[in-house]
Design a protein around this motif. Structure first.
Motif, mmCIF file in Angstrom:
data_model
loop_
_atom_site.group_PDB
_atom_site.id
_atom_site.type_symbol
_atom_site.label_atom_id
_atom_site.label_comp_id
_atom_site.label_asym_id
_atom_site.label_seq_id
_atom_site.Cartn_x
_atom_site.Cartn_y
_atom_site.Cartn_z
ATOM 1 N N ALA A 129 0.692 -1.434 0.182
ATOM 2 C CA ALA A 129 0.369 -0.337 -0.007
ATOM 3 C C ALA A 129 0.841 1.195 -0.118
ATOM 4 O O ALA A 129 1.788 1.443 0.196
ATOM 5 N N LEU A 130 0.369 2.155 -0.608
ATOM 6 C CA LEU A 130 1.578 3.220 -1.136
ATOM 7 C C LEU A 130 0.719 4.167 0.454
ATOM 8 O O LEU A 130 -0.826 4.289 0.844
ATOM 9 N N ASN A 131 1.005 5.150 0.219
ATOM 10 C CA ASN A 131 1.226 5.844 2.223
ATOM 11 C C ASN A 131 -0.007 5.603 3.132
ATOM 12 O O ASN A 131 -1.005 6.504 3.340
ATOM 13 N N LYS A 132 0.648 4.165 3.304
ATOM 14 C CA LYS A 132 -0.789 3.194 4.402
ATOM 15 C C LYS A 132 -0.444 3.764 5.295
ATOM 16 O O LYS A 132 0.163 5.197 6.139
ATOM 17 N N ILE A 133 -1.431 3.744 6.620
ATOM 18 C CA ILE A 133 -1.488 3.971 8.075
ATOM 19 C C ILE A 133 -0.874 2.780 8.892
ATOM 20 O O ILE A 133 -1.298 2.176 8.649
ATOM 21 N N THR A 134 0.382 3.418 9.574
ATOM 22 C CA THR A 134 1.274 2.398 9.898
ATOM 23 C C THR A 134 0.742 2.291 11.608
ATOM 24 O O THR A 134 0.010 3.065 12.227
ATOM 25 N N VAL A 135 0.984 0.917 12.447
ATOM 26 C CA VAL A 135 1.067 0.685 13.644
ATOM 27 C C VAL A 135 1.493 1.416 14.486
ATOM 28 O O VAL A 135 0.814 1.264 15.856
ATOM 29 N N LEU A 136 2.465 2.062 14.606
ATOM 30 C CA LEU A 136 3.229 3.506 14.899
ATOM 31 C C LEU A 136 2.378 4.446 15.344
ATOM 32 O O LEU A 136 2.920 5.204 15.667
ATOM 33 N N GLU A 137 1.585 4.840 14.534
ATOM 34 C CA GLU A 137 0.891 6.036 14.651
ATOM 35 C C GLU A 137 -0.262 6.036 15.157
ATOM 36 O O GLU A 137 -0.718 5.174 15.868
ATOM 37 N N ASN A 138 -0.484 7.458 15.806
ATOM 38 C CA ASN A 138 -1.585 7.427 16.894
ATOM 39 C C ASN A 138 -3.196 7.151 15.637
ATOM 40 O O ASN A 138 -3.027 7.804 14.838
ATOM 41 N N LEU A 139 -3.416 6.188 16.481
ATOM 42 C CA LEU A 139 -4.765 5.785 15.490
ATOM 43 C C LEU A 139 -5.612 6.242 15.456
ATOM 44 O O LEU A 139 -6.540 5.933 17.008
ATOM 45 N N THR A 140 -6.479 7.629 15.561
ATOM 46 C CA THR A 140 -7.664 7.827 16.080
ATOM 47 C C THR A 140 -8.644 6.554 15.381
ATOM 48 O O THR A 140 -8.218 6.151 14.436
ATOM 49 N N ARG A 141 -9.471 6.951 15.799
ATOM 50 C CA ARG A 141 -10.712 6.241 14.929
ATOM 51 C C ARG A 141 -11.183 6.386 14.033
ATOM 52 O O ARG A 141 -11.235 5.287 12.817
ATOM 53 N N ASP A 142 -10.978 7.547 13.378
ATOM 54 C CA ASP A 142 -10.953 8.355 11.933
ATOM 55 C C ASP A 142 -10.204 7.944 11.079
ATOM 56 O O ASP A 142 -10.515 6.790 10.464
ATOM 57 N N LYS A 143 -8.624 6.871 11.340
ATOM 58 C CA LYS A 143 -7.418 5.948 11.047
ATOM 59 C C LYS A 143 -7.864 4.724 10.606
ATOM 60 O O LYS A 143 -7.800 4.303 10.239
ATOM 61 N N LEU A 144 -8.622 4.372 12.285
ATOM 62 C CA LEU A 144 -8.868 2.744 12.410
ATOM 63 C C LEU A 144 -10.175 2.624 11.210
ATOM 64 O O LEU A 144 -9.907 1.450 10.815
ATOM 65 N N LEU A 145 -10.849 3.979 11.547
ATOM 66 C CA LEU A 145 -12.278 3.101 10.354
ATOM 67 C C LEU A 145 -12.572 2.698 8.385
ATOM 68 O O LEU A 145 -12.161 2.806 8.397
ATOM 69 N N GLN A 146 -10.582 3.954 8.396
ATOM 70 C CA GLN A 146 -10.278 4.386 7.399
ATOM 71 C C GLN A 146 -9.200 3.164 6.867
ATOM 72 O O GLN A 146 -9.887 2.570 5.306
ATOM 73 N N LEU A 147 -9.351 2.565 7.657
ATOM 74 C CA LEU A 147 -8.269 1.520 7.826
ATOM 75 C C LEU A 147 -9.179 -0.290 7.334
ATOM 76 O O LEU A 147 -9.076 -0.559 6.368
ATOM 77 N N LYS A 148 -10.014 -0.120 8.212
ATOM 78 C CA LYS A 148 -11.249 -0.858 8.606
ATOM 79 C C LYS A 148 -12.104 -1.025 6.787
ATOM 80 O O LYS A 148 -12.241 -1.811 6.426
ATOM 81 N N LEU A 149 -12.024 0.321 6.328
ATOM 82 C CA LEU A 149 -13.341 0.348 4.955
ATOM 83 C C LEU A 149 -11.897 -0.293 4.196
ATOM 84 O O LEU A 149 -12.666 -0.684 2.831
ATOM 85 N N VAL A 150 -10.873 0.494 3.893
ATOM 86 C CA VAL A 150 -9.732 -0.109 3.311
ATOM 87 C C VAL A 150 -9.699 -1.679 3.192
ATOM 88 O O VAL A 150 -9.817 -2.606 1.793
ATOM 89 N N PHE A 151 -9.601 -2.539 4.781
ATOM 90 C CA PHE A 151 -9.525 -3.368 4.504
ATOM 91 C C PHE A 151 -10.828 -4.742 3.717
ATOM 92 O O PHE A 151 -10.838 -5.500 3.464
ATOM 93 N N SER A 152 -11.996 -3.756 4.287
ATOM 94 C CA SER A 152 -13.168 -4.401 3.305
ATOM 95 C C SER A 152 -13.259 -4.381 1.768
ATOM 96 O O SER A 152 -13.492 -4.947 1.511
ATOM 97 N N LEU A 153 -12.812 -3.358 1.487
ATOM 98 C CA LEU A 153 -12.103 -3.976 -0.133
ATOM 99 C C LEU A 153 -11.492 -4.712 -0.200
ATOM 100 O O LEU A 153 -12.081 -5.301 -1.439
ATOM 101 N N MET A 154 -10.622 -4.852 0.384
ATOM 102 C CA MET A 154 -9.756 -5.978 -0.048
ATOM 103 C C MET A 154 -10.280 -7.316 -0.195
ATOM 104 O O MET A 154 -9.496 -7.947 -0.888
ATOM 105 N N GLU A 155 -10.657 -7.560 1.267
ATOM 106 C CA GLU A 155 -10.738 -8.445 1.265
ATOM 107 C C GLU A 155 -12.268 -9.074 0.619
ATOM 108 O O GLU A 155 -12.441 -10.143 0.880
#
Length: 308
Positions: A110-136
């Motif tokens: 993934a380009l410009n990925k959200i990493t596990v080392l970032e401050n994982l705000t609710r918005d970032k978690l939700l964005q990750l979940k949406l991306v993963f939903s699309l992929m899976e």
């Protein structure tokens, strides 16, 4: 090349509920894991995985989404070199084999990925979940994105609703008598047919009423009890949930296990529930006295998940 490890997951509570916006609680299960590898190995499983990754590459290259983009050239080149997902996670068992694979692909390409080392705000978690939903969705037709999210973060995830997801802490394991365990049905389950059965059932008003007034209610109570460490209430609510599932989700329970399921409810020694979409794979169990249940169910393969 060998990529980082991504772990299996167990959805303790929330199967089907998370599709319909009720609560869910998923935890990493480190007993099984997988990693991307490039080797000269020509085993059948490596070749099958490589073929699958080529199809996933095609799927991702045709995605038209502003949510995520990938280094597709590197992905394609690695696939041509023999890239495969080396995994001990059983497929069709409800413990997130495709989720771990999706997490590993996102992590690597993934380009410009959200990493596990970032401050994982609710918005970032939700964005990750949406991306993963699309992929899976490549694997299951419809995906909540929760399995890859859990595998990627390797943290317990609390789903409060479709738009409210947070990393959470679970009580430390104690060396108590009670336990959560997996029971091996020795049948490979398929997610998509089970989800289709569920969606058809949801067209029925009576089933919808049961789902919101009983299933979702007991599920939410179980999650609250588990996170608060209220073991007595937890077992009472898991029993209620087990009953509701046996009465209303029979197609998702392999027929050979209906009797065993009922025996647990009647004896109060253990309670069974679906692990993921059901139809085979693992069945999740809760026991007040795990050693006793291990003896009772000695004909079956059990795996300990969590003691309390």
């Amino acid at each position: 090349m060998k990529g980082p490890l991504f772990y299996a997951k167990i959805l303790l509570f929330g199967e089907y509920g998370i599709i319909k916006d009720s609560k869910g609680l998923a935890i990493p299960y480190n007993y099984y894991q997988g990693a991307l590898k490039i080797t000269n190995e020509n085993s059948e499983s490596a070749k099958k995985s490589n073929d699958n990754l080529l199809k996933l590459y095609t799927y991702l290259s045709e995605l038209n989404s502003d949510l995520v983009s990938f280094d597709l050239d590197s992905f394609k080149e690695d696939v041509s070199k023999g890239l495969y997902f080396d995994s001990s996670i059983p497929q069709g068992y409800g413990v997130g084999s495709s989720g771990a694979l999706v997490a590993s692909i996102y992590d690597k390409y993934a380009l410009n990925k959200i990493t596990v080392l970032e401050n994982l705000t609710r918005d970032k978690l939700l964005q990750l979940k949406l991306v993963f939903s699309l992929m899976e969705s490549f694997f299951h037709g419809k995906s909540s994105g929760l399995d890859p999210l859990n595998s990627y973060l390797s943290l317990p995830i609390l789903i409060k609703s479709r738009t409210n997801v947070e990393a959470t802490g679970i009580p430390y394991q104690k060396d108590g008598k009670a336990a959560v365990f997996l029971l091996d049905s020795k049948i490979i389950g398929e997610t998509e047919p089970m989800v289709n059965i569920f969606m058809n059932k949801m067209k029925n008003e009576g089933f919808r009423k049961m789902f919101s007034e009983e299933f979702a209610l007991h599920t939410n109570s179980c999650i609250d009890n588990f996170l608060q460490g209220d073991v007595k209430s937890l077992f009472s609510n898991v029993k209620n949930l087990s009953k509701v599932v046996l009465e209303n989700f029979k197609p998702m329970i392999p027929s050979d296990f209906h009797k065993l399921w009922k025996h647990g409810i009647d004896s109060n020694d253990y309670y069974l529930k679906l692990c993921g979409s059901g139809g085979g794979g693992y069945i999740l169990g809760f026991a007040k006295d795990y050693e006793k249940v291990k003896h009772q169910l000695s004909d079956y393969k059990l795996e300990l998940v969590y003691r309390f």
